[in-house]
Design an enzyme around this catalytic site. Structure first.
Site, PDB file in Angstrom:
ATOM      1  N   ARG A 153     -30.941 -37.140  49.946  1.00 42.47           N
ATOM      2  CA  ARG A 153     -32.151 -36.333  50.320  1.00 42.47           C
ATOM      3  C   ARG A 153     -33.496 -37.280  50.707  1.00 42.47           C
ATOM      4  O   ARG A 153     -34.506 -36.979  50.263  1.00 42.47           O
ATOM      5  CB  ARG A 153     -32.326 -35.535  49.250  1.00 42.47           C
ATOM      6  CG  ARG A 153     -31.474 -34.376  49.033  1.00 42.47           C
ATOM      7  CD  ARG A 153     -31.000 -33.600  50.265  1.00 42.47           C
ATOM      8  NE  ARG A 153     -30.016 -32.564  50.015  1.00 42.47           N
ATOM      9  CZ  ARG A 153     -28.599 -32.910  50.074  1.00 42.47           C
ATOM     10  NH1 ARG A 153     -28.287 -34.043  50.377  1.00 42.47           N
ATOM     11  NH2 ARG A 153     -27.741 -31.992  49.754  1.00 42.47           N
ATOM     12  N   SER A 224     -33.637 -25.041  48.925  1.00 38.95           N
ATOM     13  CA  SER A 224     -33.396 -25.616  47.701  1.00 38.95           C
ATOM     14  C   SER A 224     -34.864 -26.466  47.349  1.00 38.95           C
ATOM     15  O   SER A 224     -35.116 -27.235  48.061  1.00 38.95           O
ATOM     16  CB  SER A 224     -32.237 -26.619  47.455  1.00 38.95           C
ATOM     17  OG  SER A 224     -31.200 -25.986  47.894  1.00 38.95           O
ATOM     18  N   GLU A 320     -37.475 -31.471  46.333  1.00 39.82           N
ATOM     19  CA  GLU A 320     -36.679 -31.895  47.603  1.00 39.82           C
ATOM     20  C   GLU A 320     -37.701 -31.456  48.755  1.00 39.82           C
ATOM     21  O   GLU A 320     -37.609 -32.216  49.784  1.00 39.82           O
ATOM     22  CB  GLU A 320     -35.366 -31.088  47.738  1.00 39.82           C
ATOM     23  CG  GLU A 320     -34.647 -31.399  48.980  1.00 39.82           C
ATOM     24  CD  GLU A 320     -33.192 -30.943  48.778  1.00 39.82           C
ATOM     25  OE1 GLU A 320     -32.894 -30.383  49.947  1.00 39.82           O
ATOM     26  OE2 GLU A 320     -32.593 -30.861  47.811  1.00 39.82           O
TER      27      GLU A 320
END
Length: 335
Positions: A153, A224, A320
């Site tokens: 990520r 998310s 994130e």
């Protein structure tokens, strides 16, 4: 001031001083030359505004999809403003498989390398051939995959190059020899199917994601919210003794990746509401705007999650999503 409420999927009532649509190379050059706070948005599906923005928001709207091929692979060039999921569907319909595990990930093709988007055992870096960028000098060039600093990520576009260039397109390489990836989550149930196709995997991924992730037009969200944390083997072993059912995935470096949603749920936070912000009851990894959330509500709830999970498990969660302040992006670790 210009409202940004409809330009990001959290749907928070925030504004910017001005916006600029970026479609052609000259638009990108003009944006980079601005001597004021500036940030880029694609579909706004990976950001949390903490308040009004004091500068210009660049909206990446470039379009175009080009496909070439050789005996071993298809080579795809997608403009930064192309919708990621629509690109996955378009390639599948043309008989070009490979991206099915990454279906229904919100956002644009230009945003995909920044986070190195991933799902169900795949990530963008697996297929990326290059990332096309416009640099400070205004020139367009292509950065090969191995120079992009891809990680879990993250990428150089999210860290050391953030704000100094604009992604104008991406190049993907999809092998003609299709190999399904079924080692993650519900996709394991498809193993052994003699009639398995990439379309079947795509439909399963879409079905699972829709069952877990709320429609942002109904409940504002950025998907998310937290990364799945990686912890040392010693901490993993200790936690597993205390929580035998805890999901964990071994990594090549000897660490273990934990499921952030499981940690949040088992810290007793599922469904927790603070003002107009809520931890989504059906997937604790997602924070939602129930309709009246302020940026402060979401920030406060995110901080509560971080603190409670750390107090319960000794694991610090990191957002994130991109955290955007008055003058620009805020490091996720500073939330």
């Amino acid at each position: 001031m210009v409202s940004l409420k409809s330009l990001h999927t959290f749907g928070l009532d925030v504004s910017a001083r001005s916006i600029l649509e970026l479609r052609e190379p000259e638009d990108f050059r003009r944006f980079l030359s601005l001597e004021e706070p500036k940030i880029l948005l694609g579909s706004g599906s990976d950001v949390l505004f903490t308040g009004d923005f004091a500068g210009t928001v660049g909206l990446v709207r470039s379009q175009g999809l080009e496909i070439t091929e050789d005996p071993k692979a298809w080579h795809v060039h997608a403009a930064a403003g192309e919708n990621w999921h629509e690109t996955v569907l378009r390639l599948e319909k043309q008989g070009i498989p490979g991206l099915e595990n990454l279906a229904l990930i919100p956002g644009t093709c230009g945003a995909a390398p920044v986070q190195n988007i991933g799902a169900y055992g795949c990530e963008l870096a697996d297929f990326c051939e290059y990332v096309e960028i416009c640099g400070a000098g205004g020139g367009i060039r292509r950065i090969p995959r191995d120079s992009c600093g891809f990680g879990y990520r993250t990428s150089n576009f999210k860290t050391k190059w953030a704000g100094s260039l604009i992604i104008t397109g991406i190049g993907l390489k999809l092998p003609r020899r299709w190999v399904p990836r079924l080692d993650y989550g519900p996709l394991r149930e498809l193993k052994g199917r003699q009639d398995l196709t990439s379309r079947m995997i795509l439909e399963e991924v879409v079905s699972v994601r829709r069952s877990k992730i709320p429609d942002p037009t109904v409940l504002g969200n950025a998907g998310s919210f937290f990364q799945n944390p990686c912890v040392p083997a010693a901490l993993h072993d200790e936690l597993l003794r205390r929580h035998p059912g805890m999901p964990a995935y071994p990594q090549k470096d000897g660490s273990f990746k934990l499921a952030a949603g499981w940690l949040i749920e088992h810290a007793g936070l599922s469904g927790r509401t603070l003002g107009g912000a809520q931890i989504y009851p059906r997937q604790a990894l997602i924070l939602v705007n129930t309709g009246s959330a302020t940026p402060g509500d979401v920030v406060a709830l995110a901080r509560e999650v971080i603190h409670q999970v750390f107090d319960t498990f000794g694991v610090r969660l990191v957002p994130e999503v991109r955290i955007l302040g008055t003058d620009g992006e805020i490091p996720a670790t500073d939330l």
